[in-house]
Design an enzyme around this catalytic site. Structure first.
Site, mmCIF file in Angstrom:
data_model
loop_
_atom_site.group_PDB
_atom_site.id
_atom_site.type_symbol
_atom_site.label_atom_id
_atom_site.label_comp_id
_atom_site.label_asym_id
_atom_site.label_seq_id
_atom_site.Cartn_x
_atom_site.Cartn_y
_atom_site.Cartn_z
ATOM 1 N N CYS A 73 0.869 -1.177 0.000
ATOM 2 C CA CYS A 73 0.000 0.000 0.000
ATOM 3 C C CYS A 73 0.905 1.226 0.000
ATOM 4 C CB CYS A 73 -0.862 -0.045 1.264
ATOM 5 S SG CYS A 73 -1.904 1.396 1.516
ATOM 6 N N CYS A 183 -0.861 3.857 -6.443
ATOM 7 C CA CYS A 183 -1.745 3.167 -5.484
ATOM 8 C C CYS A 183 -1.908 1.750 -5.999
ATOM 9 C CB CYS A 183 -3.099 3.885 -5.434
ATOM 10 S SG CYS A 183 -4.390 2.987 -4.538
HETATM 11 N N1 DGL Z 1 -3.852 0.440 -2.086
HETATM 12 C C1 DGL Z 1 -3.683 1.636 -1.306
HETATM 13 C C2 DGL Z 1 -2.460 2.413 -1.794
HETATM 14 O O1 DGL Z 1 -1.608 1.858 -2.459
HETATM 15 C C3 DGL Z 1 -4.963 2.392 -1.268
HETATM 16 C C4 DGL Z 1 -4.992 3.394 -0.190
HETATM 17 C C5 DGL Z 1 -6.343 3.748 0.340
HETATM 18 O O2 DGL Z 1 -6.959 2.892 0.954
HETATM 19 O O3 DGL Z 1 -6.731 4.902 0.183
HETATM 20 O O4 DGL Z 1 -2.273 3.567 -1.501
#
Ligand code: DGL
EC number: 5.1.1.3
Length: 259
Positions: A73, A183
């Protein structure tokens, strides 16, 4: 020790895009994937809240004896990885937007970055951006709403298409030739992005680099699993398992877990 699993967590289902890269490079490794979907999105939450949630996810994975943790993440990495590395003994692998390769390869000196608010406003992102992209035009876009749509199973919706059109417009107007996906949910948007962007725009994400780094760190710590038989890949979510199942296909089971 080497047979112990790699732990992977994300605010939700997006980090499965990273799990896929890791599994394809390191098929012998046992893995446990944790999706904190009930708390997604992390993007709009402040640093303190993101650190707290990252601690909770890490402690669950450590209770399962994970030998290494991948913070799959960008938002959790850019806000919490320093804290995690200072607090626990296992190695941590993080993910950050691939600004450097985009900034080095752009021919028009203009790149776009689509990421969460939490990532774009982090000190780590400003530092990397300042280091590698200070003399080019960087169009930053907060992907507000995208994670929510993916988490609620609306990846292929009209709403997603309209949202992306809106977010890509300033980048297309600025004539970017590289789009950085900052993301881990966004690689799932690839077909839509290819459809909406001019064909010369290249899209890059950090998934493969994270898998290579995971392999390098396991090797460095003598933790690569050489045993080929009975590899286990477990997937847990505190949200709706069906959404993750649809991204993984039927080959792997997804279980609900209240953590
Ligand atoms: N997959 C997360 C990232 O890479 C998403 C973040 C979120 O939940 O806003 O930032």
């Amino acid at each position: 020790m080497s047979k112990l699993p790699i732990g992977i967590f994300d605010s939700g289902v997006g980090g499965t895009s990273i799990w896929k890269e890791i599994h394809s490079l390191l098929p012998n490794e046992n893995t446990i994937y944790l999706a904190d979907s009930i708390n997604a999105p992390y993007g709009p939450k402040g640093k303190e809240a993101i650190i707290k949630l990252s601690i909770k996810n890490t402690e669950y994975l450590l209770s399962k004896n994970c030998k290494l943790i991948v913070v799959a993440c960008n938002t959790a990495t850019t806000n919490a990885i320093d804290y995690l590395r200072n607090s626990y003994n296992v190695p941590f692998i993080g993910i950050e937007p691939a600004i450097k390769p985009a900034a080095l390869q752009t021919k028009v000196h203009a790149i776009g970055i689509l990421a969460t608010k939490g990532t774009l406003s982090s000190a780590l992102f400003s530092k990397t951006s300042g280091l590698f992209a200070s003399n080019i035009k960087v169009i930053e876009q907060d992907g507000e709403g995208i994670v929510e749509l993916i988490e609620s199973g609306q990846l292929h919706s009209d709403e997603m298409r309209s949202l992306l059109k809106l977010y890509l417009k300033p980048m297309i107007d600025a004539n970017i030739d590289y789009l950085v996906l900052g993301c881990t949910h966004y690689p799932y948007l690839m077909p839509l992005l290819i459809d909406l962007l001019p064909s010369h725009v290249k899209i890059i994400d950090s998934g493969e680099a994270v898998a290579r780094q995971t392999k390098a760190v396991l090797k460095q710590h003598n933790l690569l699993n050489s045993q080929v038989l009975n590899t286990k890949n477990e997937f847990f979510t505190n949200g709706n398992p069906e959404v993750m199942q649809s991204l993984l296909g039927e080959k792997f089971d997804v279980d609900y877990l209240d953590f």
